[in-house]
Design a protein around this motif. Sequence first.
Motif, PDB file in Angstrom:
ATOM      1  N   PRO A  23     -13.102  54.652   8.888  1.00 20.02           N
ATOM      2  CA  PRO A  23     -14.831  54.245   8.422  1.00 20.02           C
ATOM      3  C   PRO A  23     -15.314  53.221   8.928  1.00 20.02           C
ATOM      4  O   PRO A  23     -14.662  53.152  10.310  1.00 20.02           O
ATOM      5  CB  PRO A  23     -14.248  52.527   6.606  1.00 20.02           C
ATOM      6  N   THR A  24     -16.906  53.692   8.863  1.00 22.68           N
ATOM      7  CA  THR A  24     -17.557  52.451  10.209  1.00 22.68           C
ATOM      8  C   THR A  24     -18.301  51.544   8.954  1.00 22.68           C
ATOM      9  O   THR A  24     -18.932  50.737   9.304  1.00 22.68           O
ATOM     10  CB  THR A  24     -18.799  53.640  10.108  1.00 22.68           C
ATOM     11  N   ASN A  48     -20.162  44.806  19.578  1.00 20.33           N
ATOM     12  CA  ASN A  48     -21.321  43.570  19.018  1.00 20.33           C
ATOM     13  C   ASN A  48     -22.185  44.309  18.438  1.00 20.33           C
ATOM     14  O   ASN A  48     -23.050  44.009  19.163  1.00 20.33           O
ATOM     15  CB  ASN A  48     -21.258  43.308  20.888  1.00 20.33           C
ATOM     16  N   ASP A  49     -22.066  45.361  17.596  1.00 18.94           N
ATOM     17  CA  ASP A  49     -22.354  46.203  16.673  1.00 18.94           C
ATOM     18  C   ASP A  49     -22.045  46.028  15.417  1.00 18.94           C
ATOM     19  O   ASP A  49     -22.688  47.059  14.767  1.00 18.94           O
ATOM     20  CB  ASP A  49     -22.561  47.602  17.699  1.00 18.94           C
ATOM     21  N   ARG A  50     -21.645  45.361  15.088  1.00 22.44           N
ATOM     22  CA  ARG A  50     -21.365  45.287  13.321  1.00 22.44           C
ATOM     23  C   ARG A  50     -22.310  44.196  12.581  1.00 22.44           C
ATOM     24  O   ARG A  50     -22.917  42.933  13.191  1.00 22.44           O
ATOM     25  CB  ARG A  50     -20.170  44.600  13.161  1.00 22.44           C
ATOM     26  N   LEU A  51     -23.416  44.982  11.443  1.00 27.24           N
ATOM     27  CA  LEU A  51     -24.237  44.079  10.574  1.00 27.24           C
ATOM     28  C   LEU A  51     -23.162  43.364   9.438  1.00 27.24           C
ATOM     29  O   LEU A  51     -22.542  44.004   8.820  1.00 27.24           O
ATOM     30  CB  LEU A  51     -25.030  44.483   9.957  1.00 27.24           C
ATOM     31  N   SER A  52     -23.037  41.901   9.230  1.00 34.82           N
ATOM     32  CA  SER A  52     -22.057  41.690   8.657  1.00 34.82           C
ATOM     33  C   SER A  52     -23.119  40.677   7.855  1.00 34.82           C
ATOM     34  O   SER A  52     -23.649  39.581   7.971  1.00 34.82           O
ATOM     35  CB  SER A  52     -21.137  40.786   9.329  1.00 34.82           C
ATOM     36  N   LEU A  53     -22.254  40.612   6.580  1.00 38.56           N
ATOM     37  CA  LEU A  53     -23.450  39.640   4.951  1.00 38.56           C
ATOM     38  C   LEU A  53     -21.127  39.420   4.168  1.00 38.56           C
ATOM     39  O   LEU A  53     -21.231  39.599   3.662  1.00 38.56           O
ATOM     40  CB  LEU A  53     -24.200  40.588   4.379  1.00 38.56           C
ATOM     41  N   ILE A  57     -20.873  49.181  11.014  1.00 36.34           N
ATOM     42  CA  ILE A  57     -21.425  48.991  12.702  1.00 36.34           C
ATOM     43  C   ILE A  57     -22.372  50.025  12.931  1.00 36.34           C
ATOM     44  O   ILE A  57     -22.170  50.950  11.850  1.00 36.34           O
ATOM     45  CB  ILE A  57     -20.003  49.990  13.368  1.00 36.34           C
ATOM     46  N   VAL A  58     -23.382  49.431  13.083  1.00 31.79           N
ATOM     47  CA  VAL A  58     -24.674  50.220  13.142  1.00 31.79           C
ATOM     48  C   VAL A  58     -24.924  51.415  13.578  1.00 31.79           C
ATOM     49  O   VAL A  58     -24.434  51.386  15.335  1.00 31.79           O
ATOM     50  CB  VAL A  58     -25.744  48.657  13.286  1.00 31.79           C
ATOM     51  N   ARG A  63     -26.261  43.152  18.596  1.00 35.79           N
ATOM     52  CA  ARG A  63     -26.859  43.289  19.962  1.00 35.79           C
ATOM     53  C   ARG A  63     -27.288  44.626  19.949  1.00 35.79           C
ATOM     54  O   ARG A  63     -26.763  45.315  19.334  1.00 35.79           O
ATOM     55  CB  ARG A  63     -25.537  43.703  20.656  1.00 35.79           C
ATOM     56  N   LEU A  64     -28.884  44.534  20.177  1.00 36.20           N
ATOM     57  CA  LEU A  64     -29.263  45.860  19.590  1.00 36.20           C
ATOM     58  C   LEU A  64     -30.401  45.866  21.138  1.00 36.20           C
ATOM     59  O   LEU A  64     -30.686  45.294  22.019  1.00 36.20           O
ATOM     60  CB  LEU A  64     -30.726  45.252  18.627  1.00 36.20           C
TER      61      LEU A  64
END
Length: 279
Positions: free
Chosen positions: A62-63, A142-147, A131-132, A192-193
């Motif tokens: 799962p991502t 450091n690639d997780r978009l969290s709401l 995970i974006v 981080r992008l």
Amino acid sequence: MPSVVAKWLGRCPGEQSQHELARYLKVLAEINHGYWEDHPAPISDINRAMHRAAGIAPLTGPTWREFDIPVEGRIVISGDVVRRGFDDERESDAELAERLRTAGLPIVSMEASSCCNISLSRCRLRGIDFIVFDPRRLYPGNDRLSLVFLSETGCPLLENITVEVQERGMFANPSDNDPGGIDCYLGAPTLRLRYMHEAFLDCLMAWIKWHFVDDLSYWRNAEWPDSPLYNDWFAAAAEKQGERDARDAAFARLCDEYTVECDTWIDRAERNFQSDGSA
């Protein structure tokens, strides 16, 4: 240009609004997961080599995660989840510590961390993170978009605030001086992008603030890049279509833009990078 770390903080006080926002984000998380299923490892040779050298395995399983659960045990929360301001206007550790003490929150110290961490024994987590997708996979961890929203803490200062979830054994790295261990660590959301998804994230955050999280704060190189443009779009659409239809239409447009950007970067990686290993 270097990479950029996007940051956001906010409070969504209504449980119904939290569920509604999660319903939208679940759609985006499932679209995102489809790209990871097709490309679990970086496409370019140089990024593959860097992952092998660092011992980073292809992404499997799962991502994205959906939360609506109580949590008990040793819970540590970074004081950054309620820290005021970003970068030069960021609240100092001393100011934050005083505000936490005034709120009656126990402050704990951890190695390699600021002194402003909060200890709880129970809470509830509600929301979505994922995970974006990036075919380069530049920033594992450091690639997780969290709401995800914190609740049932017993403290108004922490109620319904945004957090990023790190469970022991999956993301948390307990200190050697902490033999009891941490069951759950909750930090301030960051992502981080590097070029990819930057404008998309600006628009998504503006959409979330407009419809769900009135006091959302957001930073990516500057505070709320291009937000007047997005807000004009949302206002005009709401006047023409009604608030609910405009919200749905804007989110559908965001999902379309996300897929276009993913496809564009996959094509770029396959055409320009894989054969010669340049980046």
